[in-house]
Design a protein around this motif. Sequence first.
Motif, short mmCIF file in Angstrom:
data_model
loop_
_atom_site.label_atom_id
_atom_site.label_comp_id
_atom_site.label_asym_id
_atom_site.label_seq_id
_atom_site.Cartn_x
_atom_site.Cartn_y
_atom_site.Cartn_z
N MET A 161 -5.61 9.25 1.31
CA MET A 161 -6.00 7.91 0.93
C MET A 161 -6.18 7.07 2.19
SD MET A 161 -4.10 5.20 -1.64
CE MET A 161 -4.04 6.40 -2.97
N LYS A 172 0.83 -1.21 0.00
CA LYS A 172 0.00 0.00 0.00
C LYS A 172 0.87 1.26 0.00
CE LYS A 172 -4.03 -2.14 2.10
NZ LYS A 172 -3.51 -3.50 1.84
N CYS A 173 2.00 1.21 0.70
CA CYS A 173 2.89 2.36 0.71
C CYS A 173 3.53 2.57 -0.67
CB CYS A 173 3.97 2.18 1.78
SG CYS A 173 3.35 2.38 3.47
N ASN A 175 0.90 4.23 -2.79
CA ASN A 175 0.78 5.63 -2.42
C ASN A 175 1.93 6.45 -2.98
OD1 ASN A 175 -0.46 7.79 -0.59
ND2 ASN A 175 1.63 7.71 0.20
N LEU A 205 -3.13 7.31 4.53
CA LEU A 205 -2.05 6.40 4.20
C LEU A 205 -0.71 7.11 4.10
CD1 LEU A 205 -1.14 3.56 3.40
CD2 LEU A 205 -1.80 4.08 1.04
N ASP A 206 -0.70 8.35 3.63
CA ASP A 206 0.54 9.09 3.46
C ASP A 206 1.26 9.24 4.80
OD1 ASP A 206 2.29 10.30 1.66
OD2 ASP A 206 1.60 12.29 2.19
N LYS A 235 1.66 9.60 -5.66
CA LYS A 235 2.10 10.95 -5.31
C LYS A 235 3.24 11.44 -6.21
CE LYS A 235 -0.66 11.28 -1.73
NZ LYS A 235 -1.81 12.22 -1.72
#
Length: 477
Positions: A406, A352-353, A356, A473-474, A360
């Motif tokens: 997110m 997931k990171c 993200n 999430l960020d 971005k």
Amino acid sequence: MSDVRSSVMGGSYARPADTSARIQFRRALTLTAMTLVMPGSAQLVMGNRKVGRISVRIWLTFLAFGGFVLLLSMTSRTGLFSLLTDTRLLTFGRYVLMAGAIAWVALLIDAWRLGRPLEMARNHRLWMTGLNSALCFITAGTMFFAAHLVAVQSSFIGTVFASETVSDPEDGRYNVLLLGGDSGADRSGLRPDSLTIASIDKDTGRTVLIGLPRNLQDMPFPKGSVMAKQFPNGFNGEGQYLNAINTWANDHADLFDTKDPGLEATMGAVEEATGLKLNYYALVNMHGFSKLVDAVGGVTINVKERTAIGGIGSPIRGYIEAGTQKLDGGETLWYARSRVQNDDWSRMGRQKCVMNAMLKQLSPQKVLLNVQKIAESGKALLTTNIPQQDLDVFMNLALKAKSQKMSTVSLVPPLIYTGSPDFDKVRRVIDKAIAKSEGKATHKVGLTQAKLKLPKTDVESNDPRKANQSADLDSSC
């Protein structure tokens, strides 16, 4: 008297021949500059006026179209993306660019002819010939390269986004199943080891990532489906996990009336388990993903834990050390898939990171500068049923999502126990997460999930598993 005459002619006063040569040189430069700025204008002044009029009108049409595109980019990004993803328009534009390149070179050569190079002084003639040749090379090269990029873009869209079935948003959201898997000699087909639903608000682009563990058991199937008939009590035999549905269905393709039985069966199970209608899927080949990361020059990630490279059926070849790192494609792939010295829940958080970070950091400028590499990696990377007609919508949503928080929710312990999942709770948890992302107390009428509290992930801030349950999430990555 002869001395005076020679003094006047050879001193401060220019010879008539020199003056004429300079005028002729300036005229030739002017004609070339006119052709560069407005093709056809030189012919209007000194050459074939019919050719000049046609050329100027075509050039003004180009300028008008450019102005229209500029206005569209400021008023309607979706409309702009529609133009950029229409393969018929791209094909037409490619041939227009090639024809324009040839015509512009022809006009430059004619402007050089109108400048009467054979009547110029030798050094002026050499200058004009060199300048004109360079301009012909630059203009033609630029336009032919642009035509090549347009062809690459058109081929990529036509190959990857070939589906013609458009799916409307459900309850104001697009739900896309993202699957990541590896194919190789040691595997029977491509087995999706990473499954995530991206639930995207159709207006704001605000996204909730819903992580589904690959070893989720007892998966239900829609009533009346082939899989429901074969497994009326759910997919719960030995080794029958969520990620094995794809393989089972493909191995029994004769039972299905579809060209992608594995994906159809997997999507049906995910819909039944989560209560979400899936609009589309995107199947990512992890080795193609590695090429994509390299195509955009790598990705910067805050590596939460020392992560092994290799070790899945092979020796550990190295490590990705903790800390902020710029990773290349191979390193990013291993950071997203390694589970040798940690567990699946950690891997899901890292994935997931990575998603993200890509969202971005993948700017329109990077895409434009690397369009050919991205297109080439994309053909090896992506299989999807997102149609060309919806590309403009998702491109616009992706830009909106860059400025939005997110959220994530993952169906992992202690929230959900993968060996015996409570699918009623799964649906409530997902609905709660979506409602929270929209700033609502509830999402679906009739559910009392307002009383349901998502458990806090009891992990340290540097643990990748923190990204599995996050409202932002960020900040968790």
